[in-house]
Enzyme design. Structure first.
Site, PDB file in Angstrom:
ATOM      1  N   THR A   1       1.942   1.666   5.832  1.00  0.00           N
ATOM      2  CA  THR A   1       0.997   2.599   5.245  1.00  0.00           C
ATOM      3  C   THR A   1       0.585   3.591   6.307  1.00  0.00           C
ATOM      4  OG1 THR A   1      -1.261   2.802   4.333  1.00  0.00           O
ATOM      5  CG2 THR A   1      -0.854   0.965   5.812  1.00  0.00           C
TER       6      THR A   1
ATOM      7  N   GLN B   1     -11.578   1.662  -0.018  1.00  0.00           N
ATOM      8  CA  GLN B   1     -11.442   2.924   0.710  1.00  0.00           C
ATOM      9  C   GLN B   1     -12.295   4.013   0.080  1.00  0.00           C
ATOM     10  OE1 GLN B   1      -7.653   4.934   0.179  1.00  0.00           O
ATOM     11  NE2 GLN B   1      -8.814   6.816   0.428  1.00  0.00           N
TER      12      GLN B   1
ATOM     13  N   CYS C   1       3.070  10.017   4.470  1.00  0.00           N
ATOM     14  CA  CYS C   1       2.862   9.034   3.416  1.00  0.00           C
ATOM     15  C   CYS C   1       4.252   8.551   3.042  1.00  0.00           C
ATOM     16  CB  CYS C   1       2.165   9.684   2.220  1.00  0.00           C
ATOM     17  SG  CYS C   1       1.820   8.567   0.857  1.00  0.00           S
TER      18      CYS C   1
ATOM     19  N   MET D   1       0.830  -1.211   0.000  1.00  0.00           N
ATOM     20  CA  MET D   1       0.000   0.000   0.000  1.00  0.00           C
ATOM     21  C   MET D   1       0.867   1.266   0.000  1.00  0.00           C
ATOM     22  SD  MET D   1      -2.545  -1.464   2.943  1.00  0.00           S
ATOM     23  CE  MET D   1      -1.143  -2.142   3.863  1.00  0.00           C
TER      24      MET D   1
ATOM     25  N   THR E   1      -2.449   5.838   5.433  1.00  0.00           N
ATOM     26  CA  THR E   1      -3.890   5.933   5.182  1.00  0.00           C
ATOM     27  C   THR E   1      -4.655   4.753   5.772  1.00  0.00           C
ATOM     28  OG1 THR E   1      -3.571   7.226   3.168  1.00  0.00           O
ATOM     29  CG2 THR E   1      -5.638   6.008   3.370  1.00  0.00           C
TER      30      THR E   1
ATOM     31  N   GLU F   1       5.628   7.374   0.502  1.00  0.00           N
ATOM     32  CA  GLU F   1       6.177   7.786  -0.785  1.00  0.00           C
ATOM     33  C   GLU F   1       6.700   9.221  -0.772  1.00  0.00           C
ATOM     34  OE1 GLU F   1       3.340   4.436  -1.424  1.00  0.00           O
ATOM     35  OE2 GLU F   1       3.207   6.358  -0.381  1.00  0.00           O
TER      36      GLU F   1
END
Length: 229
Positions: free
Chosen positions: A83, A52, A196, A10, A85, A198
């Site tokens: 993750t 989601q 996040c 994710m 989120t 990323e």
């Protein structure tokens, strides 16, 4: 050395960052040919993202619970969700296993308070910034939590999902995010959380005059402390 359980996928870029950082961290701490003991269950990002977006959180929880149970059965000593989120269902996942969950929100909040930060900004997906499940967890440690103005949420979400989860690092997007950090500094933030995984591909401490708290880096460091204690 304890075995670290990972629920990933994710995105897979995030999971790859976790895996690399854990192994490099063990190598640095122990030297030689040492590497991390890990077990990962990787889910389909498209499947959980669709659930989601449809607000079908029971479905998300079911998928992540199954992944966590498989990791526990594989011999993990504790669990990490790779993750931010999907920490929305962290409590449901934690309740499904006997091993402890190393909650990302707690790890990040403790790092902020350790540096004397009292007000911190969160950058992340549109969902993480517009809901309170993660900011409330951080605030429970006595921190004030800011997020970018709502007009920035779609653009930051685009940068994450259209670029970073595919491994694309774009200079113009970096400038955009750094400008957001500047606005948050003006609003009173004493630090910024890259909420996040990323985003750590895009923004470094050198890009910001505010202290930068990278979720993945902090999560990995705490996991290594625990695994190697």
């Amino acid at each position: 050395m304890q075995t670290i359980g990972l629920v990933g996928g994710m995105s897979w870029e995030s999971s790859a960052s976790y895996y690399e950082a854990l192994n490099r961290g063990v190598e640095q701490r122990l030297g030689g040919l040492h590497s991390a003991r890990t077990i990962m269950a990787s889910v389909d990002f498209a499947e959980v993202t669709a659930l989601q977006e449809a607000e079908q959180w029971d479905g998300v929880a079911d998928i992540l619970r199954e992944a966590a149970i498989s990791v526990e059965r594989g011999g993990a000593d504790f669990l990490m969700l790779c993750t931010t989120t999907f920490h929305r269902v962290a409590e449901q996942v934690a309740d499904a296993v006997e091993i402890p969950l190393l909650h990302l929100g707690d790890v990040v909040a403790e790092a902020c308070t350790a540096q004397g930060v009292e007000s911190v900004a969160l950058l992340g997906t549109r969902f993480a910034m517009s809901r309170t499940f993660f900011t409330d967890r951080i605030a429970s440690h006595g921190l004030d939590v800011l997020v970018p103005d709502a007009r920035h949420h779609d653009e930051l979400n685009r940068i994450i999902y259209d670029e970073l989860v595919h491994g694309k690092v774009v200079d113009s997007s970096r400038r955009t995010v750094v400008e957001m950090i500047g606005e948050l500094w003006d609003a009173g933030a004493g630090g910024v959380i890259l909420g996040c995984s990323e985003l750590e591909l895009l923004v470094r401490q050198a890009d910001s005059e505010l202290p930068v708290f990278g979720c993945t880096s902090l999560h990995v460091s705490r996991a290594l402390d625990r695994a190697l204690a």
